[in-house]
Design a protein around this motif. Sequence first.
Motif, PDB file in Angstrom:
ATOM      1  N   UNK A 179       0.718  -1.321  -0.106  1.00 42.27           N
ATOM      2  CA  UNK A 179      -0.011  -0.080   0.016  1.00 42.27           C
ATOM      3  C   UNK A 179       1.048   1.247  -0.026  1.00 42.27           C
ATOM      4  N   UNK A 180       1.806   1.205   0.857  1.00 39.79           N
ATOM      5  CA  UNK A 180       2.841   2.458   1.017  1.00 39.79           C
ATOM      6  C   UNK A 180       3.493   2.681  -0.303  1.00 39.79           C
ATOM      7  N   UNK A 181       3.888   1.718  -1.058  1.00 41.99           N
ATOM      8  CA  UNK A 181       4.470   1.754  -2.345  1.00 41.99           C
ATOM      9  C   UNK A 181       3.614   2.164  -3.606  1.00 41.99           C
ATOM     10  N   UNK A 182       2.225   1.916  -3.153  1.00 39.97           N
ATOM     11  CA  UNK A 182       1.314   2.188  -4.379  1.00 39.97           C
ATOM     12  C   UNK A 182       0.347   3.285  -4.168  1.00 39.97           C
ATOM     13  N   UNK A 183      -0.508   3.129  -5.107  1.00 40.97           N
ATOM     14  CA  UNK A 183      -1.486   4.316  -5.138  1.00 40.97           C
ATOM     15  C   UNK A 183      -2.424   4.679  -3.891  1.00 40.97           C
ATOM     16  N   UNK A 184      -2.477   3.424  -3.067  1.00 38.38           N
ATOM     17  CA  UNK A 184      -3.389   3.210  -1.990  1.00 38.38           C
ATOM     18  C   UNK A 184      -3.074   4.342  -0.934  1.00 38.38           C
ATOM     19  N   UNK A 185      -1.754   4.301  -0.661  1.00 36.97           N
ATOM     20  CA  UNK A 185      -1.457   5.217   0.449  1.00 36.97           C
ATOM     21  C   UNK A 185      -0.194   6.076   0.462  1.00 36.97           C
ATOM     22  N   UNK A 186       0.521   6.057  -0.631  1.00 37.49           N
ATOM     23  CA  UNK A 186       1.654   6.748  -1.016  1.00 37.49           C
ATOM     24  C   UNK A 186       1.465   8.373  -0.743  1.00 37.49           C
ATOM     25  N   UNK A 187       0.347   8.772  -1.481  1.00 34.55           N
ATOM     26  CA  UNK A 187       0.109  10.170  -1.677  1.00 34.55           C
ATOM     27  C   UNK A 187      -0.539  10.471  -0.090  1.00 34.55           C
ATOM     28  N   UNK A 188      -1.160   9.601   0.603  1.00 34.23           N
ATOM     29  CA  UNK A 188      -1.726  10.038   1.991  1.00 34.23           C
ATOM     30  C   UNK A 188      -0.235  10.369   2.642  1.00 34.23           C
ATOM     31  N   UNK A 189       0.503   9.221   2.659  1.00 34.85           N
ATOM     32  CA  UNK A 189       1.572   9.197   3.560  1.00 34.85           C
ATOM     33  C   UNK A 189       2.667  10.478   3.369  1.00 34.85           C
ATOM     34  N   UNK A 190       2.649  10.997   2.176  1.00 34.81           N
ATOM     35  CA  UNK A 190       3.372  12.102   1.624  1.00 34.81           C
ATOM     36  C   UNK A 190       2.839  13.442   2.438  1.00 34.81           C
ATOM     37  N   UNK A 191       1.292  13.333   2.423  1.00 37.70           N
ATOM     38  CA  UNK A 191       0.730  14.473   3.002  1.00 37.70           C
ATOM     39  C   UNK A 191       0.494  14.559   4.463  1.00 37.70           C
ATOM     40  N   UNK A 192       0.633  13.198   4.905  1.00 40.66           N
ATOM     41  CA  UNK A 192       0.568  13.111   6.430  1.00 40.66           C
ATOM     42  C   UNK A 192       1.957  13.942   6.980  1.00 40.66           C
ATOM     43  N   UNK A 193       3.061  13.467   6.249  1.00 45.04           N
ATOM     44  CA  UNK A 193       4.287  14.032   6.686  1.00 45.04           C
ATOM     45  C   UNK A 193       4.331  15.572   6.474  1.00 45.04           C
ATOM     46  N   UNK A 194       4.197  15.982   5.398  1.00 44.71           N
ATOM     47  CA  UNK A 194       4.216  17.380   5.207  1.00 44.71           C
ATOM     48  C   UNK A 194       3.335  18.064   6.268  1.00 44.71           C
ATOM     49  N   UNK A 195       1.960  17.557   6.556  1.00 44.83           N
ATOM     50  CA  UNK A 195       1.121  18.542   7.284  1.00 44.83           C
ATOM     51  C   UNK A 195       1.431  18.396   8.681  1.00 44.83           C
ATOM     52  N   UNK A 196       2.269  17.300   9.189  1.00 44.19           N
ATOM     53  CA  UNK A 196       2.360  17.100  10.458  1.00 44.19           C
ATOM     54  C   UNK A 196       3.423  18.322  11.054  1.00 44.19           C
ATOM     55  N   UNK A 197       2.750  18.858  12.299  1.00 41.91           N
ATOM     56  CA  UNK A 197       3.748  19.826  13.162  1.00 41.91           C
ATOM     57  C   UNK A 197       4.739  18.991  13.998  1.00 41.91           C
ATOM     58  N   UNK A 198       5.730  18.065  13.594  1.00 40.18           N
ATOM     59  CA  UNK A 198       6.567  17.296  14.266  1.00 40.18           C
ATOM     60  C   UNK A 198       7.854  17.455  13.976  1.00 40.18           C
ATOM     61  N   UNK A 199       8.142  18.960  13.632  1.00 34.65           N
ATOM     62  CA  UNK A 199       9.597  19.216  13.048  1.00 34.65           C
ATOM     63  C   UNK A 199      10.632  19.094  14.222  1.00 34.65           C
ATOM     64  N   UNK A 200      10.025  19.216  15.433  1.00 34.20           N
ATOM     65  CA  UNK A 200      10.853  19.074  16.631  1.00 34.20           C
ATOM     66  C   UNK A 200      11.531  17.607  16.919  1.00 34.20           C
ATOM     67  N   UNK A 201      10.867  16.778  16.295  1.00 32.62           N
ATOM     68  CA  UNK A 201      11.219  15.329  16.277  1.00 32.62           C
ATOM     69  C   UNK A 201      11.914  14.694  15.200  1.00 32.62           C
TER      70      UNK A 201
END
Length: 248
Positions: free
Chosen positions: A171-193
Amino acid sequence: FEKIPSPLLKGLRKLSTVLPDGVKGKSLLQRGTTPMEERYYGNARSFSWEQLKRVMPGAKPEWDHRDVTASIYAHSRDMDPVARMQHLDLFTWMRGDILVKADKMTMANSLELRVPFLDREVFAVAETIPHGLKITEGTTKYALRRAMEQIVPAHVLNRRKLGFPVPMRHWLAGDELYGWAQDTINASQTEDYFDKQALLQMLKEHRDGVSDHSRRLWTVLAFMVWHGIFVEKRIVPNIEEREYPVEL
């Protein structure tokens, strides 16, 4: 390897560190010459130190999986190696992960899954099974298969062991979740970690087949979703409420 004299064992371990990657037998040497307490950590670690430092610049060398496993191993020092690994799983992976998830998912659908195998009497009998019946060449769960051979059909009894994992790697390598994973990382306010660019690069490597990072990525993504709900208050879960008929 357990019967090899200590000086020779140390020499073989040193040899395993200088052999080039990909050489046949290198992995066997590394695993066989590494003490169990360092080699087998059940489900207590997702990242190697190098991988952790890559995505968490603030990681400290003293963060070690042995903080979790050391006290458990201390209680099993007189057991055989297989029993020690089972004991570690029992107090980490089983009760902290797989049994919790399985119980929640099955109870949500009014199903009983592993309860018979968790019965005290069954466990007491399982404790007495000798090492040779736990690990048998050519099969898995040998004692259980033999015990069930008069009850379970042969086509089920003799098939390979099957778990029930979610195909996250695909899923993470395909269309199912790859885009969602990108969006989740970009939107997350966890730069301190986290180093987000390193995480995005890891995600790309996973998609391109460079390395299977699925477990590591899922661990981080789950934390980011949790952080978004409970810390940032940015994510509001939309959970559908079901209406069940009332039985009179």
